[in-house]
Design an enzyme around this catalytic site. Structure first.
Site, PDB file in Angstrom:
ATOM      1  N   GLY A  87       0.917  -1.188  -0.434  1.00  0.00           N
ATOM      2  CA  GLY A  87      -0.460   0.114   0.096  1.00  0.00           C
ATOM      3  C   GLY A  87       1.272   1.671   0.307  1.00  0.00           C
ATOM      4  CB  THR A  88       3.487   2.536   1.737  1.00  0.00           C
ATOM      5  OG1 THR A  88       3.266   2.183   3.415  1.00  0.00           O
ATOM      6  CG2 THR A  88       4.419   4.229   2.205  1.00  0.00           C
ATOM      7  CG  ASN A 166      -6.049   3.579   8.892  1.00  0.00           C
ATOM      8  OD1 ASN A 166      -6.159   4.368   7.629  1.00  0.00           O
ATOM      9  ND2 ASN A 166      -5.170   3.462   9.921  1.00  0.00           N
ATOM     10  CD  GLN A 194      -7.224  -1.417   6.520  1.00  0.00           C
ATOM     11  OE1 GLN A 194      -7.627  -2.196   6.414  1.00  0.00           O
ATOM     12  NE2 GLN A 194      -6.302  -1.668   6.999  1.00  0.00           N
ATOM     13  CB  SER A 214      -2.111  -3.415   1.050  1.00  0.00           C
ATOM     14  OG  SER A 214      -0.895  -4.241   1.255  1.00  0.00           O
ATOM     15  CG  HIS A 216      -0.189  -6.272   4.187  1.00  0.00           C
ATOM     16  ND1 HIS A 216      -0.297  -6.487   6.248  1.00  0.00           N
ATOM     17  CD2 HIS A 216       0.818  -5.730   4.218  1.00  0.00           C
ATOM     18  CE1 HIS A 216       0.275  -4.888   5.702  1.00  0.00           C
ATOM     19  NE2 HIS A 216       0.072  -4.726   4.696  1.00  0.00           N
ATOM     20  CB  THR A 252      13.572  -8.925 -10.674  1.00  0.00           C
ATOM     21  OG1 THR A 252      15.009  -8.195 -11.606  1.00  0.00           O
ATOM     22  CG2 THR A 252      12.796 -10.910 -11.084  1.00  0.00           C
ATOM     23  CB  CYS A 340       2.784   6.028  25.481  1.00  0.00           C
ATOM     24  SG  CYS A 340       3.155   6.772  27.213  1.00  0.00           S
TER      25      CYS A 340
HETATM   26  N1  PLP Z   1      -3.508   2.876   3.449  1.00  0.00           N
HETATM   27  C1  PLP Z   1      -3.855   2.278   4.705  1.00  0.00           C
HETATM   28  C2  PLP Z   1      -5.865   2.809   5.170  1.00  0.00           C
HETATM   29  C3  PLP Z   1      -3.706   1.580   5.333  1.00  0.00           C
HETATM   30  O1  PLP Z   1      -4.901   1.373   6.586  1.00  0.00           O
HETATM   31  C4  PLP Z   1      -1.962   0.718   5.223  1.00  0.00           C
HETATM   32  C5  PLP Z   1      -1.908  -0.212   6.423  1.00  0.00           C
HETATM   33  O2  PLP Z   1      -2.150   0.142   7.175  1.00  0.00           O
HETATM   34  C6  PLP Z   1      -1.571   1.609   4.287  1.00  0.00           C
HETATM   35  C7  PLP Z   1      -1.681   2.001   3.539  1.00  0.00           C
HETATM   36  C8  PLP Z   1      -0.629   1.347   3.760  1.00  0.00           C
HETATM   37  O3  PLP Z   1       0.057  -0.352   3.308  1.00  0.00           O
HETATM   38  P1  PLP Z   1       1.131  -1.712   3.149  1.00  0.00           P
HETATM   39  O4  PLP Z   1       1.396  -1.810   4.550  1.00  0.00           O
HETATM   40  O5  PLP Z   1       0.864  -2.452   2.579  1.00  0.00           O
HETATM   41  O6  PLP Z   1       2.162  -0.452   3.208  1.00  0.00           O
END
Ligand code: PLP
Length: 405
Positions: A87-88, A166, A194, A214, A216, A252, A340
């Protein structure tokens, strides 16, 4: 479920049979089919998909099958799917890559409740002289549409919006929001990390140029993701090197990760309706059970449309990190909406943007379910929760007595 002592818990973890896992928005357990396909790929499919020989071409063929599976999950065409590391990376590629489309425009519009993967990128762009505007939300986490419209100008290069939050699970009508945003011709990115794989998505009906996914988050592997890039949209690659992924992402391919994502997508496409019903029923039972068993509890975003697996519950008068610790000691995995920092509990940016009272935000705990949770787990949790929290409620009671003295 008898309350698990720390020693029992450690031995259960060592045996691999812990816990009630309710942290599925952080990550999910890969499906057995995903694990098997990836293990087989690792053993047998180690050819490079760019190699001309037969061995490479088998790997290429498997990558293209996965591309079609991911495309089908979101109503895209396979040519519109770019594989990434998650996702990132998809979000970085979407946001930075899209800025080339309107090089003269300087405004980026996003919201105050995005994931840090979006926020950190746009903060950097603000340091590069982009004018970043954040749209707010109400106390239920619903986007302020009037504010969104007022921030959309002819100078807007990009609009980036979350589909499902999320932390709270609140879902926005991104089709409608993207229609509003499209009026000025801005590029539109939707963070569907999400939602994809959990609820049906049809990007062909969204006027969005890019959508991030994403694997996972829906029982695929970590380190595999995708960016949907609508046909004829010319974004700029952020990782350059080889000409993989139609020259949008050099390097790759992670063949086994991509295969795992493909399998997870196919299963999600076929099964997400049934899963939604089952998991939604469990989530609602969990919420009702907590609200009636524990005084002073509140569910964030309960009045807004929410994704069926997420419940953000605040335990009034308690601190989220302490709640997470006693839950963890009892073998229950959840997450906090507050962290925290320097000894004081700082509510997350999402809860702050929702303008929640401090006592509510400080005690906010996120439970996120998946297809692997059972009714027994939820019933056990509800039954044992008062006893699990007892040391904390007792401390809170004494603290309030002594401050009242
Ligand atoms: N965007 C949202 C809404 C997420 O909840 C997350 C991960 O928690 C991400 C992006 C990032 O995804 P990744 O962990 O696959 O980099």
């Amino acid at each position: 479920m008898a309350i698990v002592t720390p020693r029992e818990r450690r031995s259960q973890i060592a045996k691999g049979d812990v816990v009630i896992y309710l942290d599925n928005n952080a990550t999910t357990q890969p499906l057995p089919e995903v694990q098997e396909a990836m293990a087989q790929a690792q053993r047998e499919l180690y050819g490079n998909p760019s190699s001309i020989h037969q061995f490479g071409q088998v790997a290429r063929h498997c990558v293209e099958i996965a591309r079609a599976q991911v495309a089908r999950l979101i109503g895209a065409s396979p040519k519109e799917i770019v594989f990434t590391s998650g996702g990132t990376e998809s979000i970085n590629l979407a946001i930075r890559g899209a800025l080339r489309v309107h090089p003269g425009r300087r405004r980026i519009v996003t919201t105050a409740v995005e994931h840090s993967a979006v926020l950190r990128v746009v903060e950097r762009l603000a340091g590069e002289a982009f004018d970043v505007q954040y749209v707010g939300v109400d106390r239920e986490g619903r986007i302020n549409e009037t504010e969104l419209e007022s921030k959309l100008t002819a100078d807007t290069a990009l609009v980036s919006l979350l589909h499902a939050n999320n932390e709270t699970g609140v879902i926005w009508d991104v089709k409608h929001l993207a229609e509003l945003a499209a009026k000025n011709g801005a590029m539109i990115h939707i963070d569907a990390v999400q939602s994809a794989g959990k609820i049906p998505i049809d990007v062909s009906q969204w006027p969005a140029h890019m959508v991030s996914l994403s694997a996972h988050k829906f029982h695929g592997p970590k380190g595999a993701g995708a960016l949907y890039v609508r046909r004829r949209t010319r974004i700029e690659p952020q990782i350059v090197g080889g000409s993989q992924e139609s020259e949008l992402r050099g390097g790759t391919e992670n063949v086994e990760g991509i295969i795992g994502m493909g399998i997870a997508s196919e299963i999600a496409t076929n099964e997400c309706h049934g899963v939604a019903q089952k998991v939604g029923t469990l989530r609602d039972a969990l919420e009702q059970g907590i609200l009636s068993a524990i005084p002073n509890t509140h569910v964030q975003g309960a009045a807004a449309p929410r994704i069926y697996n997420t419940s953000n519950v605040s335990f009034g008068g308690l601190q989220a990190d302490a709640v997470l610790m006693v839950l963890s000691e009892a073998g229950i995995c959840a997450s906090a909406g507050a962290a925290c920092s320097s000894g004081s509990l700082e509510p997350s940016h999402v809860l702050k943007a929702m303008n929640l009272d401090d006592a509510v935000a400080h005690g906010a705990v996120r439970f996120s379910l998946s297809r692997f949770n059972t009714r027994t787990e939820i019933d056990d949790l509800i039954r044992d929760l008062p006893a699990i929290l007892e040391p904390l409620t007792e401390l809170a009671r004494r603290a309030s007595q002594s401050s009242g003295r």
